[in-house]
Structure formats: structure tokens, C-alpha cells
Design a protein around this motif. Structure first.
Motif, short mmCIF file in Angstrom:
data_model
loop_
_atom_site.label_atom_id
_atom_site.label_comp_id
_atom_site.label_asym_id
_atom_site.label_seq_id
_atom_site.Cartn_x
_atom_site.Cartn_y
_atom_site.Cartn_z
N PRO A 121 0.83 -1.21 0.00
CA PRO A 121 0.00 0.00 0.00
C PRO A 121 0.86 1.25 0.00
N SER A 122 0.38 2.30 -0.62
CA SER A 122 1.12 3.56 -0.62
C SER A 122 1.23 4.10 0.80
N ARG B 209 0.53 7.02 1.96
CA ARG B 209 -0.67 7.77 2.36
C ARG B 209 -1.84 6.83 2.64
N ALA B 210 -2.01 5.80 1.80
CA ALA B 210 -3.14 4.88 1.98
C ALA B 210 -2.98 4.07 3.26
N LEU B 211 -1.76 3.60 3.53
CA LEU B 211 -1.54 2.80 4.74
C LEU B 211 -1.66 3.66 6.00
N LYS C 43 -3.65 6.20 6.34
CA LYS C 43 -5.08 6.38 6.55
C LYS C 43 -5.73 5.12 7.10
N GLU C 44 -5.32 3.96 6.57
CA GLU C 44 -5.90 2.69 7.01
C GLU C 44 -5.59 2.41 8.47
N CYS C 45 -4.36 2.73 8.90
CA CYS C 45 -3.94 2.43 10.27
C CYS C 45 -4.09 3.61 11.22
N THR D 289 2.00 9.76 8.19
CA THR D 289 2.75 9.26 7.04
C THR D 289 4.22 9.05 7.42
#
Length: 477
Positions: free
Chosen positions: A36-37, A39-41, A43-45, A49
Motif C-alpha cells: 500500500p502507498s 498515504r493509503a496505509l 489512513k488505514e492504520c 505518514t
């Protein structure tokens, strides 16, 4: 699905790192799979960043993950074996022993906001490259000798010229080359002192120097530093009480406070040295980065009561490991004996290389540019640290070091430092720079590294938390 639990005592960076490593080990992410990018990771966790970036960089360092420019992070095609994986260094006790052992490791997963060196990109690497090329065209015969006990004569002659510009009279036979200023200070201490002697040092001062002097079984007596230089009343009282033979200090752009010694204080220091019969060892490694006309002890009082230490690690490159001592002729002879007993001559190859850098003609311009860049960075860090709610010891004229504290006195600096490490920030708590190792709310920042929004957010949050803690009420009378 990668999940972490902020309620656990384990740092978030470590949790994320271990979760991704487990997923790779269990083949949830196969070789070549795109992770995952950042930024995406994040947000997920529900983390920053920076936390994700630090975890990814650690995995890259261990060979589990590959970073592809403008593409992202991917599972490495060939997994690193468990036997080769290094232990995660994100949670450790940050004390003086740890600092000496690990401070120079190149751990890019941490923002080293309190380190003690100038950023490599600011140093004179272009000058070294040109000097290397010129040296390589010369006869190879000069590359195969031990050199002389004093050090490479043309370099000492060049240093003589540079010292004369600061009103220091030091002919080449009174200049001894060393492997950096650190070796110089150790050699000087061995020449001047015996086990259990009292030695005066700056308080706060250099962690590395303290460790060296303690290893010689010397008694360290701290002289508090003011914004104008050493506290003269304390210096007089302590010199008289302890019959100290030497005072190790840094006159200008002092480590860690960044302070300068005023002419009035410098004159009084020389008077006290004469009155109480001690030698001042001036560690002047910031020469060239200080303001024009800055006070120079050896320039004011000569080398009778002053031993002048210099280095090029902060201006050219620490990789050269070239320093020097300028002292009285009799003391220089003692110094050479200690130098030869401890490790023979210094590297003539490195000294020839430095000589090429200094005589090429661009060193003065480099110094001016470096000094300006550090002043600009210092102004930004002072603003950022003050804006985060901290109090400055002073606003340094330049150089790398800034000394600052939280307004509250009730600060558990070790716990705060551990929280910073868990967020990828390495701080330098103030007790590491004290002889008594007593807790203090002060800490050192390095202007070359500390201008970082992530750091300022962390400090702001910590300052806010400290203000919310009620002060203990004084006991009833």
C-alpha cells in the motif's frame, strides 16, 4: 489487512514494521507484490505518514522491501533470511553510553534532531573531490610513508597562516596534527593530568569529552555556562577549591548551547588561569563558522596559558579525521610522545588531501556559504522551537547547536525521548551533557537537521501535555 493498536506500549513504528514483516513472511504479500502507498496505509492504520515511511525504510534496509522511485514500495524478490535480520532499533534506552556507541550510525529511519555534526550536503565535498583528483596525479611515492610525528609540514604551515589571521602566533613546530579534535583532547588530558586529578569542564558540555576524561579516572567539575561564556564566579571558586590543573572549554559556538564568549569574560578567564595556575584548553572546532571578530583566547593571551585545539570536521569533512593542537613548544613535545605511544603518526595521506583543499582557493568562499546556510537554518529552527512552546537559552549567531527547554520543570525527559523515538525522532536530552547526569528540561537541537514540521508538531503536543499537568502544591508550613 494490517492493523495496529495505539493502546499498546509498543511504539507504532515497531508495530507497523512487525505487522508488515509478518505479512511478508506468511506470503500474504508475495515476492514482487506492491505494498500500500504511504498515504493509503497511514489512513488505514490511523497513523502519520512519517510512521509509515519509517517502517517502510526499516524494511528496505533489511532487504525485505524494495523502494522504486516514483512507483512505491514492493516486496523484495528474494526474501531476507531471518538470521540476517537486524533487531529493530526503534525502542532503546537513550543514555550517554548508547549515544557514544550509536550516535554515528546512519539510521535513516530516524530524524536525528539533536545530533552533533553538520549535514554532509553542507560540507566541502566538491573541494575534497578536486583535491583527490590533484593528489592522484602526483607521484605514488608520497602515498607510502608513515609521515612525521608532528604531521605534514606544508599543512602545518598553512594552519600557521590561518591561525595568524586570528592573532594566534604558532610556528609549525608548535602545531601537532591529530586524528580529529577528539583525539587531541584525549592526548592533552594525558599530558596534563594524573588519575583522580580535578579537571574543570563546561556545564553543560561535550558528552564525548566527559566519557574520555572519566575513563582516565579524573574528577569532573562542571562550570556553569552563561549566555556570555563560563560563569566567572563559579570558575574562580571551583578552581581555588579543587586546585584544578586545567579547564576544558569551547569559547565560541559552544556545544551544546551555541553561546559565544564575550571579550570581557575571555580576559577574566585568562586572568583567573594565571591567578590559580591552571591551563585553558580551548576546543575551537567551530572556527570559521563564528562571527567576524569573535573572541579567540589564544589570540588574546598567547599560548602560555592556552592550548588551542582545532579541527576541520565541521567545515570540510569528518571523514578526513584531521585535527590539530597549537601549544607551547615544551608541551608540543610531550604531546608528540603521547601521540606516538598511542598510535604512531597521523595519516599523512589525509593531511595532504586536506592541504590540497585549503590551498585550492575556494575554501574561504565555502566557509562563508556554510556559515550563511547554518545561520539561515538556525533562525528557522529557533522560530519553530519557540513556536512549539519551548524556551531558548539564547538565539545563537550561527553554527549548528541550539539549547532549549520546555517551560515546565516537571518533565520526564527519558519518557519524552522514548516517545520521540517511537515517532521516528531522535532527541538529545540535556542530562547527557551534564557531568552530574541530573534530570534537566533542557535539550540540544541541531539546526542542520531540526527544521522539520513533524518535529515541531511533536514538541507542540508535548508542550501542551505538560501545561495540562497540574503543578504539585508546596507542602503546608
Amino acid at each position: 489487512m494490517i492493523s495496529i493498536d495505539p493502546r499498546l506500549p509498543t511504539p507504532l513504528v515497531r508495530q507497523l514494521y512487525e505487522a508488515i514483516a509478518r505479512a511478508i513472511g506468511s506470503s500474504a504479500f508475495g515476492p514482487g507484490a506492491r505494498l500500500p502507498s504511504v498515504r493509503a496505509l497511514a489512513k488505514e492504520c490511523a497513523v502519520s505518514t512519517m510512521t509509515v515511511t519509517n517502517a517502510y525504510q526499516r524494511l528496505v534496509a533489511e532487504g525485505l522491501v524494495e523502494a522504486r522511485r516514483a512507483s512505491g514500495y514492493y516486496v523484495a524478490q528474494r526474501k531476507a533470511t531471518a538470521a540476517r535480520r537486524m533487531p529493530f532499533r526503534g525502542r532503546t534506552a537513550v543514555d550517554a553510553h548508547w549515544l557514544l556507541k550509536h550516535v554515528y550510525e546512519d539510521d535513516k529511519t530516524l530524524l536525528n534532531a539533536g545530533c552533533g555534526w553538520v549535514p554532509p550536503e553542507m560540507l566541502h565535498t566538491d573541494g575534497i573531490r578536486r583535491a583527490l583528483a590533484a593528489l592522484g596525479r602526483k607521484s605514488a611515492v608520497g602515498f607510502a610513508s608513515y609521515g612525521t610525528p608532528h604531521g605534514y609540514l606544508p599543512l602545518r604551515q598553512q594552519i600557521q597562516v590561518m591561525l595568524a589571521q586570528r592573532d594566534i602566533e604558532a610556528p609549525p613546530h608548535q602545531i601537532v596534527m591529530t586524528s580529529g579534535a577528539f583525539q587531541a583532547l584525549g592526548l592533552i588530558a594525558r599530558c596534563l593530568l594524573q588519575p583522580r586529578d580535578a579537571v574543570l569542564v563546561d556545564e553543560p558540555g561535550s558528552t564525548n569529552l566527559f566519557a574520555t576524561l572519566r575513563a582516565m579516572d579524573l574528577r569532573l567539575i562542571g562550570v556553569e555556562r552563561t549566555v556570555h561564556g563560563p560563569d566567572l564566579e563559579a570558575l574562580q571558586a571551583l578552581a581555588q577549591r579543587h586546585k584544578a590543573k586545567a579547564f576544558f572549554t569551547s569559547t565560541n559556538l559552544h556545544n551544546p548551547t551555541g553561546s559565544l564568549c564575550t571579550p570581557a569574560v575571555a580576559h577574566q578567564m585568562l586572568r583567573l588561569a594565571e591567578q590559580h595556575d591552571f591551563v585553558i584548553v580551548d576546543n575551537d572546532v567551530m572556527a570559521g563558522l563564528d562571527p567576524p571578530g569573535a573572541t579567540c583566547l589564544a589570540g588574546l593571551g598567547g599560548l602560555e596559558r592556552v592550548i588551542h585545539v582545532g579541527s576541520f570536521s565541521k567545515t570540510v569533512s569528518p571523514a578526513l579525521r584531521v585535527g590539530f593542537v597549537a601549544a607551547r613548544e615544551e608541551f608540543s613535545e610531550k604531546l608528540i610522545f603521547q601521540k606516538m605511544m598511542g598510535g604512531l603518526t597521523t595519516s599523512e595521506l589525509n593531511e595532504k588531501l586536506l592541504h590540497g583543499v585549503l590551498t585550492e582557493g575556494r575554501y574561504r568562499n565555502h566557509l562563508a556559504q556554510l556559515s550563511g546556510r547554518l545561520r539561515h537554518a538556525m533562525a528557522a529552527v529557533c522560530d519553530g522551537v519557540e513556536g512549539a512552546g519551548m524556551h531558548l537559552f539564547l538565539r545563537p549567531w550561527g553554527g549548528p547547536f541550539l539549547w532549549a527547554r520546555f517551560e515546565a520543570d516537571h518533565v520526564d525527559m527519558r519518557a519524552l525521548t522514548q516517545r520521540a523515538v517511537s515517532e521516528g525522532i531522535l532527541l538529545a536530552p540535556g542530562d547527557l551533557f551534564r557531568t552530574d547526569l541530573q534530570p534537566t528540561p533542557w535539550m540540544r537541537f541541531n539546526a542542520g537537521y531540526a527544521d522539520d514540521k513533524h518535529l515541531y508538531r511533536f514538541l507542540t503536543r508535548e508542550a501542551r501535555m505538560l501545561r495540562s499537568v497540574p503543578r504539585a502544591r508546596p507542602p503546608a508550613v
